[in-house]
Write a protein that holds these residues in place. Sequence first.
Motif, PDB file in Angstrom:
ATOM      1  N   GLY A 247       0.794  -1.221   0.000  1.00 21.84           N
ATOM      2  CA  GLY A 247       0.000   0.000   0.000  1.00 21.84           C
ATOM      3  C   GLY A 247       0.828   1.273   0.000  1.00 21.84           C
ATOM      4  O   GLY A 247       0.287   2.373   0.165  1.00 21.84           O
ATOM      5  N   LYS A 248       2.136   1.139  -0.194  1.00 23.64           N
ATOM      6  CA  LYS A 248       3.018   2.308  -0.194  1.00 23.64           C
ATOM      7  C   LYS A 248       2.855   3.110  -1.483  1.00 23.64           C
ATOM      8  O   LYS A 248       2.489   2.574  -2.522  1.00 23.64           O
ATOM      9  N   GLY A 249       3.166   4.403  -1.372  1.00 23.06           N
ATOM     10  CA  GLY A 249       3.075   5.255  -2.551  1.00 23.06           C
ATOM     11  C   GLY A 249       4.345   5.270  -3.372  1.00 23.06           C
ATOM     12  O   GLY A 249       4.327   5.634  -4.553  1.00 23.06           O
ATOM     13  N   PHE A 250       5.459   4.847  -2.753  1.00 30.38           N
ATOM     14  CA  PHE A 250       6.759   4.964  -3.416  1.00 30.38           C
ATOM     15  C   PHE A 250       7.681   3.911  -2.821  1.00 30.38           C
ATOM     16  O   PHE A 250       7.770   3.769  -1.599  1.00 30.38           O
ATOM     17  N   LEU A 251       8.359   3.166  -3.684  1.00 27.93           N
ATOM     18  CA  LEU A 251       9.281   2.123  -3.236  1.00 27.93           C
ATOM     19  C   LEU A 251      10.563   2.208  -4.045  1.00 27.93           C
ATOM     20  O   LEU A 251      10.534   2.254  -5.275  1.00 27.93           O
ATOM     21  N   MET A 252      11.682   2.233  -3.352  1.00 27.41           N
ATOM     22  CA  MET A 252      12.992   2.322  -3.995  1.00 27.41           C
ATOM     23  C   MET A 252      13.746   0.999  -3.838  1.00 27.41           C
ATOM     24  O   MET A 252      13.806   0.446  -2.745  1.00 27.41           O
ATOM     25  N   ASN A 305      15.932   2.160  -9.626  1.00 30.54           N
ATOM     26  CA  ASN A 305      14.773   1.329  -9.957  1.00 30.54           C
ATOM     27  C   ASN A 305      13.680   1.708  -8.952  1.00 30.54           C
ATOM     28  O   ASN A 305      13.836   1.454  -7.755  1.00 30.54           O
ATOM     29  N   LEU A 306      12.615   2.322  -9.439  1.00 30.58           N
ATOM     30  CA  LEU A 306      11.597   2.882  -8.548  1.00 30.58           C
ATOM     31  C   LEU A 306      10.211   2.357  -8.889  1.00 30.58           C
ATOM     32  O   LEU A 306       9.896   2.107 -10.057  1.00 30.58           O
ATOM     33  N   TRP A 307       9.385   2.228  -7.864  1.00 33.25           N
ATOM     34  CA  TRP A 307       7.991   1.827  -8.015  1.00 33.25           C
ATOM     35  C   TRP A 307       7.122   2.955  -7.457  1.00 33.25           C
ATOM     36  O   TRP A 307       7.328   3.409  -6.326  1.00 33.25           O
ATOM     37  N   VAL A 308       6.171   3.403  -8.257  1.00 31.13           N
ATOM     38  CA  VAL A 308       5.344   4.549  -7.880  1.00 31.13           C
ATOM     39  C   VAL A 308       3.870   4.184  -8.015  1.00 31.13           C
ATOM     40  O   VAL A 308       3.440   3.654  -9.054  1.00 31.13           O
ATOM     41  N   ASN A 309       3.109   4.458  -6.971  1.00 32.33           N
ATOM     42  CA  ASN A 309       1.662   4.322  -7.032  1.00 32.33           C
ATOM     43  C   ASN A 309       1.121   5.612  -7.644  1.00 32.33           C
ATOM     44  O   ASN A 309       1.255   6.685  -7.055  1.00 32.33           O
ATOM     45  N   LEU A 310       0.534   5.521  -8.829  1.00 28.39           N
ATOM     46  CA  LEU A 310       0.139   6.719  -9.557  1.00 28.39           C
ATOM     47  C   LEU A 310      -0.964   7.503  -8.858  1.00 28.39           C
ATOM     48  O   LEU A 310      -0.999   8.737  -8.930  1.00 28.39           O
ATOM     49  N   ASP A 360       4.858  10.233   2.603  1.00 23.50           N
ATOM     50  CA  ASP A 360       4.811   9.811   4.005  1.00 23.50           C
ATOM     51  C   ASP A 360       5.101   8.329   4.159  1.00 23.50           C
ATOM     52  O   ASP A 360       5.700   7.901   5.139  1.00 23.50           O
ATOM     53  N   ASP A 361       4.641   7.539   3.197  1.00 28.34           N
ATOM     54  CA  ASP A 361       4.691   6.088   3.341  1.00 28.34           C
ATOM     55  C   ASP A 361       5.694   5.439   2.383  1.00 28.34           C
ATOM     56  O   ASP A 361       5.512   4.306   1.950  1.00 28.34           O
ATOM     57  N   ALA A 362       6.759   6.146   2.035  1.00 25.46           N
ATOM     58  CA  ALA A 362       7.752   5.590   1.115  1.00 25.46           C
ATOM     59  C   ALA A 362       8.515   4.459   1.798  1.00 25.46           C
ATOM     60  O   ALA A 362       8.678   4.432   3.020  1.00 25.46           O
TER      61      ALA A 362
END
Length: 481
Positions: A247-252, A305-310, A360-362
Amino acid sequence: MATAAAPAAPHTEVIPWELFTEKMTKAGLSQAAQDAFKMNYEQLVAGVTGLVPDADIEPVQELPRLEELKAEGADLKARSELLRQTAVLKLNGGLGTSMGLERAKSLLEVKNGKTFLDLIAEQIKHTRQRHGSNVRFVLMNSFSTSKDTKDYLSTSHGDLLAEKDVELVQNMSCKVDAATLKPATYPDQPDMEWCPPGHGDIYPSLLGSGMLDRLIADGITYLFVSNSDNLGATLDLDLLAYFARSGKGFLMEVCERQASDKKGGHLARRKTDGRLMLRESAMCPDGDKAKFEDITLHKFFNTNNLWVNLQTLKFTLDVSGGVLPLPLIKNKKTVNPRDSSTAPVFQLETAMGSAIECFDDAGAVVVPRSRFAPVKTCNDLFALRSDAYKVTEESTVVLAAPEPPLIKLDDKHYKLVDQMESLAPAIPSLFHCKSLTVKGPVRFEEGVGIRGAVTLTNSTAEPVAVRSRTFEDTEVNLSQA
């Protein structure tokens, strides 16, 4: 290389902002692009240093690891559904000028006649076929790479080029005159008044082009972003499942720092608000350099390499007035980078990974070094073209040898791709190579093998050819042979 904003006194003269807005509007830049530039420019004028002392941060010592996530698993049907909600975006704006290239770096042949772009396209097609899911594909081109890339796709992968929103074009950024802080001018070549804004431009580009809203409207929630020259950055379904589940907005994706990485940036946690952030070397005060380089204290670096919740990105942009407050990178050059006598300018850039501090939730996850395999030099390319690496059925490039060979070619003779190809018409076998150091011009022809640690030296100016010969754990001066 770009550096973070150095200490500077605030500029007291009032610069008419209209000089920039008129120029950017005339060039067709979106409001989102203009707003992002304005934030960078205001940091420049204010003399923002960007320095982050160790006292302001906490080291990040423990993070989830990809191998642990794989054990959790997910059924194939659920993964297929996730893929339908996912887009893969490759940053494709670089020309590879440091390697002597003058067109999109992704069009460079990597292995078996395949370019970066071929392998990326084939990976997307393989994923779609295997999982029966039409994962979306986007290339973020710059004004320098768009035409070459689309021309190549039209002949090699026309089916991808015909898809909706396959290209996101990076914005341009005004170069700033270093003396006056006004828009730089160069009437002889007006194109040189502009520069790329760094890959942090992905956020205003997505917003200003309308692509962010279109992707969300099409049911796309998850965006995986990586560099086109990083062949290790494939769409990993375990990571996708974890990101969706978190449920995170951003993951590195991060890797553990090794001794060779101590000069590079690291992940940290800011004390004031507990958010994750990146600290680059230019952001570190001189007194903290020892701690900065302590890889047991600051253990992880960003792979890009990044993951983003649009949907979260859209909300975060809305809350922040359409602009993510990314740290400024101030790059000082001359308006004509090939002519040091022309006027000094500032190029204002941002990095997309620094957005981790805007959420906030990265989160971050530790991945194997194999997911960070960028081709930045001819040393990297030389190794990849050898038998130490192979192309899989999935069109990924993986290590075939027991260990990755460490290649150090003489920059005077091998720095540029055409130089390397002239001196290495046949790449030697590196399957059993631990390290290869080449000093001087050595021409590799058919039948050469390298085993163990080998140093080859030619102290003359004329190339010395080697063929049908194996070198093993040795140092050879070929000019004396």
